[in-house]
Scaffold this active site. Structure first.
Site, PDB file in Angstrom:
ATOM      1  N   THR A 128       0.847  -1.204   0.000  1.00 65.63           N
ATOM      2  CA  THR A 128       0.000   0.000   0.000  1.00 65.63           C
ATOM      3  C   THR A 128       0.880   1.252   0.000  1.00 65.63           C
ATOM      4  OG1 THR A 128      -1.806  -1.109   1.150  1.00 65.63           O
ATOM      5  CG2 THR A 128      -1.694   1.267   1.419  1.00 65.63           C
TER       6      THR A 128
ATOM      7  N   GLU B 191      -0.725  -5.457   6.028  1.00 64.99           N
ATOM      8  CA  GLU B 191       0.604  -5.578   5.413  1.00 64.99           C
ATOM      9  C   GLU B 191       1.450  -6.605   6.162  1.00 64.99           C
ATOM     10  OE1 GLU B 191       1.204  -1.095   3.548  1.00 64.99           O
ATOM     11  OE2 GLU B 191       1.789  -1.457   5.615  1.00 64.99           O
TER      12      GLU B 191
HETATM   13  C1  5RP Z   1       1.215   1.895   4.322  1.00 56.95           C
HETATM   14  C2  5RP Z   1       2.692   1.791   4.311  1.00 56.95           C
HETATM   15  C3  5RP Z   1       3.390   2.412   3.149  1.00 56.95           C
HETATM   16  O1  5RP Z   1       4.000   1.417   2.424  1.00 56.95           O
HETATM   17  C4  5RP Z   1       4.378   3.418   3.656  1.00 56.95           C
HETATM   18  O2  5RP Z   1       3.697   4.388   4.436  1.00 56.95           O
HETATM   19  C5  5RP Z   1       5.111   4.119   2.496  1.00 56.95           C
HETATM   20  O3  5RP Z   1       4.208   4.929   1.811  1.00 56.95           O
HETATM   21  P1  5RP Z   1       4.635   5.785   0.536  1.00 56.95           P
HETATM   22  O4  5RP Z   1       5.063   4.823  -0.509  1.00 56.95           O
HETATM   23  O5  5RP Z   1       3.395   6.540   0.156  1.00 56.95           O
HETATM   24  O6  5RP Z   1       5.758   6.704   0.948  1.00 56.95           O
HETATM   25  O7  5RP Z   1       3.312   1.237   5.162  1.00 56.95           O
HETATM   26  O8  5RP Z   1       0.677   1.387   5.511  1.00 56.95           O
END
Ligand code: 5RP
Length: 234
Positions: A28, A105
């Site tokens: 995500t 996740e």
């Molecule tokens: C979601 C996550 C994301 O992978 C993490 O926050 C990184 O996000 P982004 O790719 O938008 O920087 O752990 O729960």
């Protein structure tokens, strides 16, 4: 080079890890979105995969791009999961959950044979703890769980959206902690998980196998080896 471009470079490179016929966990976040778009292109050029998602947002994006998404309980195990991260330290420990999907996740990662994280260069840190550490908690007794975290001087803040407490896909609340530098993530993860009401933490220890980092114009693939870590620039 801005972090968005680095995210895209890492994300598109990570798609090369996907082989025909694999069961793929889709993480995500904004970096993962680049990966899903690239994956959709490959599927159009005849790559066959089975996808499992870690969040409603990811499911929506995947379906909108023509990727069929299966329920996690429909697959026995996952060959490869590609996910983002908020911080990764030199020992391959990470903070995740900036996008609020940490529980699903972690479940997806735990049933994956291989976990790849895609990050921009700002996420590579010596010690975890600059990025707030999310903790997913049950709604029942949430104020008491919050007080317990405060008593432990972890500087908790309820995550909110539109002035309401943020509710995860698992129907829980999120509390972001600011504990300062996390010298022992394994110990902190264990201690937090022992607090009644805590469902899961955003500390991912001993999970990731490969970190794909966009650094300027290039991509660095950092592999976690059993004995030692290995850095290779491509
Ligand atoms: C979601 C996550 C994301 O992978 C993490 O926050 C990184 O996000 P982004 O790719 O938008 O920087 O752990 O729960």
């Amino acid at each position: 080079m801005n972090s968005l471009k680095e995210k895209q470079l890492a994300a598109e490179k990570a798609v090369d890890f996907i082989e025909d016929g694999m069961i793929i966990g889709l993480g995500t976040g904004s970096t993962v979105s680049f990966m899903i778009k690239k994956l959709a292109e490959r599927i159009k050029s005849r790559l066959r995969i089975t996808a499992v998602s870690t969040s409603t947002n990811t499911t929506k994006l995947a379906i909108s791009l023509g990727i069929k998404v299966f329920n996690i309980d429909e697959v026995k195990e996952i060959d490869l999961t590609i996910d983002g991260a908020d911080e990764v330290d030199e020992n391959f420990n990470g903070i995740k959950g900036g996008g609020g999907a940490l529980l699903f996740e972690k479940i997806v990662a735990s049933v994956s044979k291989k976990n790849v994280w895609i990050v921009d260069s700002s996420k590579l840190v010596k010690t975890l703890g600059k990025f707030p550490l999310p903790v997913e908690i049950v709604q029942y007794g949430a104020e008491h769980t919050f007080s317990e975290l405060k008593k432990r001087e972890l500087n908790p803040i309820f995550r909110t959206t539109n002035n309401k407490k943020f509710v995860t896909d698992g129907n829980h609340y999120l509390i972001d902690l600011n504990p300062g530098p996390i010298e022992n993530p394994v110990k902190l993860n264990r201690e937090l998980n022992e607090i009644p009401g805590v469902v899961e933490t955003g500390l991912f220890c001993n999970v990731v196998d490969v970190v794909v980092a966009g650094i300027g114009e290039s991509v660095k693939i950092i592999e976690q080896k059993k004995e030692r870590s290995n850095l290779s620039q491509i």
